[in-house]
Design a protein around this motif. Structure first.
Motif, PDB file in Angstrom:
ATOM      1  N   THR A  17     -10.931  -2.391  42.743  1.00 15.83           N
ATOM      2  CA  THR A  17     -10.488  -3.158  43.910  1.00 15.83           C
ATOM      3  C   THR A  17      -9.079  -3.695  43.658  1.00 15.83           C
ATOM      4  N   ASN A  18      -8.895  -4.207  42.438  1.00 16.33           N
ATOM      5  CA  ASN A  18      -7.589  -4.762  42.092  1.00 16.33           C
ATOM      6  C   ASN A  18      -6.499  -3.686  42.103  1.00 16.33           C
ATOM      7  N   LEU A  19      -6.789  -2.534  41.475  1.00 17.06           N
ATOM      8  CA  LEU A  19      -5.764  -1.489  41.360  1.00 17.06           C
ATOM      9  C   LEU A  19      -5.439  -0.894  42.733  1.00 17.06           C
ATOM     10  N   ASN A  60      10.791  -7.301  41.611  1.00 23.05           N
ATOM     11  CA  ASN A  60      10.896  -6.699  42.948  1.00 23.05           C
ATOM     12  C   ASN A  60       9.735  -7.133  43.846  1.00 23.05           C
ATOM     13  N   ALA A  61       8.554  -7.419  43.229  1.00 22.31           N
ATOM     14  CA  ALA A  61       7.407  -7.856  44.033  1.00 22.31           C
ATOM     15  C   ALA A  61       7.742  -9.186  44.695  1.00 22.31           C
ATOM     16  N   GLN A  62       8.358 -10.074  43.922  1.00 22.54           N
ATOM     17  CA  GLN A  62       8.706 -11.385  44.458  1.00 22.54           C
ATOM     18  C   GLN A  62       9.816 -11.240  45.495  1.00 22.54           C
ATOM     19  N   GLN A  72       5.864  -5.911  29.890  1.00 22.06           N
ATOM     20  CA  GLN A  72       5.244  -7.246  30.063  1.00 22.06           C
ATOM     21  C   GLN A  72       4.205  -7.302  31.177  1.00 22.06           C
ATOM     22  N   ILE A  73       4.057  -6.232  31.933  1.00 21.51           N
ATOM     23  CA  ILE A  73       3.342  -6.338  33.194  1.00 21.51           C
ATOM     24  C   ILE A  73       1.861  -6.709  33.048  1.00 21.51           C
ATOM     25  N   PHE A  74       1.272  -6.470  31.830  1.00 20.18           N
ATOM     26  CA  PHE A  74      -0.139  -6.837  31.643  1.00 20.18           C
ATOM     27  C   PHE A  74      -0.315  -8.273  31.154  1.00 20.18           C
ATOM     28  N   GLN A 133      -2.740   6.293  42.703  1.00 22.94           N
ATOM     29  CA  GLN A 133      -1.317   6.571  42.883  1.00 22.94           C
ATOM     30  C   GLN A 133      -0.834   6.083  44.244  1.00 22.94           C
ATOM     31  N   ASP A 134       0.330   5.418  44.236  1.00 27.21           N
ATOM     32  CA  ASP A 134       0.917   5.004  45.518  1.00 27.21           C
ATOM     33  C   ASP A 134       2.374   5.444  45.578  1.00 27.21           C
ATOM     34  N   ARG A 135       3.002   5.283  46.738  1.00 32.35           N
ATOM     35  CA  ARG A 135       4.420   5.612  46.916  1.00 32.35           C
ATOM     36  C   ARG A 135       5.174   4.337  47.266  1.00 32.35           C
ATOM     37  N   GLY A 136       4.800   3.270  46.582  1.00 34.73           N
ATOM     38  CA  GLY A 136       5.331   1.956  46.936  1.00 34.73           C
ATOM     39  C   GLY A 136       6.625   1.573  46.225  1.00 34.73           C
ATOM     40  N   ILE A 137       6.755   0.252  45.968  1.00 38.76           N
ATOM     41  CA  ILE A 137       8.030  -0.283  45.447  1.00 38.76           C
ATOM     42  C   ILE A 137       8.222  -0.002  43.952  1.00 38.76           C
ATOM     43  N   GLY A 138       7.139   0.329  43.277  1.00 37.55           N
ATOM     44  CA  GLY A 138       7.241   0.631  41.855  1.00 37.55           C
ATOM     45  C   GLY A 138       7.521  -0.610  41.012  1.00 37.55           C
ATOM     46  N   SER A 192       2.844 -11.783  47.977  1.00 38.11           N
ATOM     47  CA  SER A 192       2.219 -12.864  47.203  1.00 38.11           C
ATOM     48  C   SER A 192       1.272 -12.306  46.148  1.00 38.11           C
ATOM     49  N   GLY A 193       1.078 -13.078  45.101  1.00 44.74           N
ATOM     50  CA  GLY A 193       0.183 -12.649  44.019  1.00 44.74           C
ATOM     51  C   GLY A 193       0.160 -13.698  42.926  1.00 44.74           C
ATOM     52  N   THR A 194      -0.756 -13.544  41.972  1.00 42.69           N
ATOM     53  CA  THR A 194      -0.887 -14.541  40.894  1.00 42.69           C
ATOM     54  C   THR A 194      -0.411 -14.004  39.549  1.00 42.69           C
ATOM     55  N   GLY A 195      -0.358 -12.704  39.427  1.00 40.45           N
ATOM     56  CA  GLY A 195       0.025 -12.124  38.133  1.00 40.45           C
ATOM     57  C   GLY A 195      -1.132 -12.180  37.141  1.00 40.45           C
ATOM     58  N   LEU A 196      -2.351 -12.323  37.640  1.00 42.31           N
ATOM     59  CA  LEU A 196      -3.505 -12.389  36.716  1.00 42.31           C
ATOM     60  C   LEU A 196      -4.347 -11.119  36.783  1.00 42.31           C
ATOM     61  N   GLY A 197      -4.282 -10.423  37.924  1.00 43.00           N
ATOM     62  CA  GLY A 197      -5.156  -9.270  38.162  1.00 43.00           C
ATOM     63  C   GLY A 197      -5.083  -8.216  37.067  1.00 43.00           C
ATOM     64  N   LEU A 198      -3.887  -7.726  36.747  1.00 42.78           N
ATOM     65  CA  LEU A 198      -3.775  -6.642  35.756  1.00 42.78           C
ATOM     66  C   LEU A 198      -4.231  -7.092  34.366  1.00 42.78           C
ATOM     67  N   TYR A 199      -3.950  -8.368  34.051  1.00 43.94           N
ATOM     68  CA  TYR A 199      -4.402  -8.898  32.753  1.00 43.94           C
ATOM     69  C   TYR A 199      -5.923  -8.800  32.657  1.00 43.94           C
ATOM     70  N   ILE A 200      -6.590  -9.265  33.748  1.00 45.13           N
ATOM     71  CA  ILE A 200      -8.058  -9.245  33.745  1.00 45.13           C
ATOM     72  C   ILE A 200      -8.555  -7.795  33.707  1.00 45.13           C
ATOM     73  N   MET A 204       2.141 -12.619  34.945  1.00 44.95           N
ATOM     74  CA  MET A 204       3.346 -11.805  34.933  1.00 44.95           C
ATOM     75  C   MET A 204       3.484 -11.059  36.263  1.00 44.95           C
ATOM     76  N   ARG A 205       4.627 -11.225  36.881  1.00 45.28           N
ATOM     77  CA  ARG A 205       4.894 -10.531  38.144  1.00 45.28           C
ATOM     78  C   ARG A 205       6.270  -9.884  38.049  1.00 45.28           C
ATOM     79  N   ALA A 206       6.398  -8.692  38.637  1.00 41.09           N
ATOM     80  CA  ALA A 206       7.704  -8.016  38.585  1.00 41.09           C
ATOM     81  C   ALA A 206       8.666  -8.655  39.588  1.00 41.09           C
ATOM     82  N   THR A 261       1.549   4.900  39.325  1.00 38.43           N
ATOM     83  CA  THR A 261       0.218   5.466  39.127  1.00 38.43           C
ATOM     84  C   THR A 261      -0.436   4.694  37.983  1.00 38.43           C
ATOM     85  N   PHE A 262      -1.579   4.115  38.248  1.00 34.07           N
ATOM     86  CA  PHE A 262      -2.343   3.413  37.208  1.00 34.07           C
ATOM     87  C   PHE A 262      -3.478   4.323  36.759  1.00 34.07           C
ATOM     88  N   PHE A 263      -3.694   4.374  35.428  1.00 36.21           N
ATOM     89  CA  PHE A 263      -4.738   5.232  34.856  1.00 36.21           C
ATOM     90  C   PHE A 263      -5.782   4.381  34.149  1.00 36.21           C
TER      91      PHE A 263
END
Ligand code: ADP
Length: 672
Positions: free
Chosen positions: A558-560, A615-617, A605-607, A592-597, A622-630, A611-613, A653-655
């Motif tokens: 769901t997160n990815l 370009n996202a900001q 550092q993204i995990f 896989q997406d074709r988004g902002i990358g 909006s986001g918390t920067g916790l999802g990928l860590y979890i 941590m938020r990139a 693309t996340f694997f």
């Protein structure tokens, strides 16, 4: 003619006067007295008289010789020449003494030849000129001469040998005056043999004795020899330390006649030894100082060497960190097993030894900074530590005393300096913080749920025409409240997960789960949240049983997939691919997406937490920067991996990989 002396006296007398005149009857009795063979020949060269010695020397009987030509007593080859010589001699007879250097040879009756010396004297025998020859068998003398020459040669060689030696070899008389002085002595002391000869060695060389000269002399006198170190002064005034061996030579009555002495220059060796001692003492002192310094440090510090991390040096704090005494030279793993010490990661999961900071330092030459480890000590207590291991270049040579023993550092072995920082207090603070965040998140859940529920209710019921219609601004405000509470709910859920993960309280409920419908379910749900994106699941397999906690993996997907939608603000395809890696027994999922990358510089550092990139900001997403860590924590706790490939403005693309259910497990259990 009675003896050599008298004979020579006689012949020299005869040389200056007329030949001796004697009658044959008178001469006969005297001939036999001579030790030499005496032969008297007449001018025709015929032997007229011989003595007994002639018979003994030549092996003929007197009767066999008398009347024979003198040449009978010579080897055949010399006879003709001799006849000439004899005739010449008779024409001018003179006295010819023995030993005038002629190599004369006699011949015995049996044909054997032997060296002889002959003296000749003219003699008037019964008034007729004769010659009397005295023949001496020189065999024994020649052998003796030969031996003597050999001895001389041997002595010459020995003298050369002595000169060849680098050691100073000298002979001194009982009052220490130099008798003999070899080249080695000339080279060592700078005095030539001519200069040294006759000088008293102790004053020439200003000998300094280990104790006193009297002691050395007494020892020499008593033992016949002495060995020890002396200090001498060279001609140029410099000092030389020698290893001296001396021996007393006595005559038959026991009186000292000479002292033989061999001195070897050991100055350099002594200096080297002294330097080494100084260096060693300095090293010992430095190490002792180093030990004091590191003992004074509150953190544990130790030095290990070799790929099995054997202990070289440790401070006091190290023992209290381990809760056991690590013996010098003991390999790390042996020390841990013997004492029942375990090292885990910060969350208490077993750490393979190759991951220990210390072993990484010595085995791979890595410098490991701030690695979190947990030490489970012999008593059962645990100590969280931050470990810094610095790989040091292999030492060329290392020596120093450690715990009273002399430790030789093996040359060329890898070394690492390891420091432990006790982070119990930090951990406690972190724990309290997590607890606090956990409580807050928990306490927020209920009022948030109420808020969200009522906002939803207001919106839904109004839409259904229940109650009064809302003004537009009221509708908008309610929608904002609903959005904000949704975000808050997500945040509190994530905060709770993080605190649970940190505290190790997140437990997986694993069960064999078919990944394909699970992914499909998530996709269907999320597709409802967007019209701009086209979500698609691709797989060749209808069923892929993974050994997972379905709730948690659903959360991950769901997160990815949610991120793929969120970070493609302009819409586009989102492709979820599921495949099987049979050999590795894993299932792979990519989103896989074709988004902002994600900008390249932030990939590493993204995990991280929160941590938020950039370009996202910048896009205002909006986001918390916790999802990928979890997500990563959850996937790794399943024994899987989570990573990504991304390029800014091109997409990501996340694997994910997760373990497949083993054959037997799959047989017996029903997929959810
Ligand atoms: P959140 O999305 O709540 O900020 P995450 O931990 O899920 O937190 O993601 C961390 C950061 O990673 C995001 O803030 C974003 O910068 C970046 N990110 C995650 N997924 C993507 C994606 N699919 N495309 C672009 N950036 C992403």
């Amino acid at each position: 003619m009675m003896s050599d002396a008298r004979a020579s006296e006689h012949t020299s007398a005869a040389a200056s006067s007329a030949p001796l005149s004697i009658s044959s009857t008178n001469v006969l009795p005297f001939l036999d007295i001579s030790p030499d063979a005496l032969v008297i020949v007449n001018p025709a060269g015929t032997i007229v008289m011989v003595n007994r010695q002639t018979e003994a020397v030549f092996g003929y009987a007197r009767t066999e010789l008398l009347g024979q030509q003198l040449e009978l007593l010579l080897p055949q080859r010399l006879r003709a020449v001799h006849i000439d010589h004899r005739e010449q001699y008779f024409s001018s007879p003179h006295t010819r003494p023995m030993g005038i250097g002629l190599k004369l040879v006699g011949r015995r009756k049996d044909g054997t030849e032997f060296p002889v010396e002959i003296s000749l004297n003219p003699l008037l025998l019964d008034d007729v000129l004769h010659v009397i020859g005295a023949v001496r068998d020189m065999t024994a003398q020649r052998i003796a001469e030969h031996e003597h020459l050999q001895q001389l040669e041997q002595i010459r060689l020995q003298a050369e040998l002595i000169n060849l030696a680098h050691d100073a070899i000298l002979v001194r008389d009982p009052v220490s005056r130099v008798i003999s002085w070899n080249k080695g002595a000339e080279e060592l002391y700078g005095w030539t043999v001519q200069e040294a000869q006759g000088r008293v060695t102790h004053s020439l060389l200003k000998t300094r004795f280990p104790s006193s000269r009297a002691d050395v002399d007494a020892h020499l006198e008593h033992e016949g020899k002495w060995e020890g170190e002396l200090t001498h002064t060279r001609r140029d005034g410099s000092s030389v330390i020698v290893e001296s061996r001396q021996m007393l030579v006595r005559d038959e009555e026991g009186h000292t006649i000479a002292i033989l002495e061999i001195n070897r220059d050991i100055t350099e060796r002594r200096h080297l030894e002294q330097t080494e001692q100084v260096v060693h003492a300095e090293t010992v002192a430095r190490l002792a100082f180093l030990q004091q310094v590191i003992d004074a440090l509150p953190s544990s510090v130790y030095l290990v060497y070799g790929t099995d991390a054997r202990l070289l040096l440790a401070n006091r704090a190290a023992s209290s960190v381990w809760g056991a005494e690590w013996q010098v030279d003991q390999p790390m793993l042996e020390f841990l097993t013997r004492n029942g010490i375990e090292i885990t990661d910060a969350q208490g999961r077993p750490l393979p030894p190759s991951q220990f900071a210390t072993l990484r330092g010595v085995q791979r030459g890595e410098t490991v900074l701030q690695q979190q480890e947990l030490i489970r000590r012999p008593g059962g207590s645990s100590l969280p530590v931050l470990v810094n291991a610095v790989a040091l270049p292999a030492q060329r040579r290392w020596s120093g005393p450690l715990q009273e023993t002399e430790q030789q550092m093996p040359v060329g072995e890898a070394m690492a300096l390891v420091m432990h920082q006790d982070v119990t207090a930090l951990k406690e603070a972190e724990y309290l913080k997590d607890e606090f965040v956990g409580i807050v998140a928990h306490e927020l859940r209920t009022p948030l749920a109420a808020l969200k529920g009522f906002a939803d209710m207001l919106l839904v019921q109004t839409a259904r025409g229940r109650g009064v219609a809302l003004a537009e601004w009221q509708q908008e405000a309610l929608e904002e409240i609903e959005l904000a509470t949704t975000r808050l709910v997500k945040l509190t859920e994530e905060l709770l997960d993080v605190t649970h993960l940190q505290a190790g309280r997140l437990h997986l409920q694993r069960t064999p789960t078919n990944m394909v419908p699970l992914a499909q379910r998530v996709v269907t749900l999320l597709q409802q949240t967007t019209t701009r994106h086209r979500l698609e699941v691709r797989t060749t397999q209808p069923e892929l049983l993974a050994d997972i906690d379905p709730g948690r993996i659903e959360q991950v997907l769901t997160n990815l997939i949610g991120n793929a939608i969120k970070y493609s603000p302009q819409g586009g395809p989102v492709t979820i691919t599921i495949w099987e890696e049979t050999a590795a027994r894993i299932v792979g999922i990519s989103v896989q997406d074709r988004g902002i990358g994600i900008p390249r510089r932030q990939h590493a550092q993204i995990f991280g937490r929160f941590m938020r990139a950039d370009n996202a900001q910048a896009w205002g997403i909006s986001g918390t920067g916790l999802g990928l860590y979890i997500c990563r924590e959850l996937v790794e706790r399943h024994g899987g991996l989570l990573w990504f490939e991304s390029e800014e403005d091109a997409g990501s693309t996340f694997f994910v990989t997760l373990p497949l259910v083993s054959a037997r497990q799959g047989d017996h259990e029903v997929p959810s």
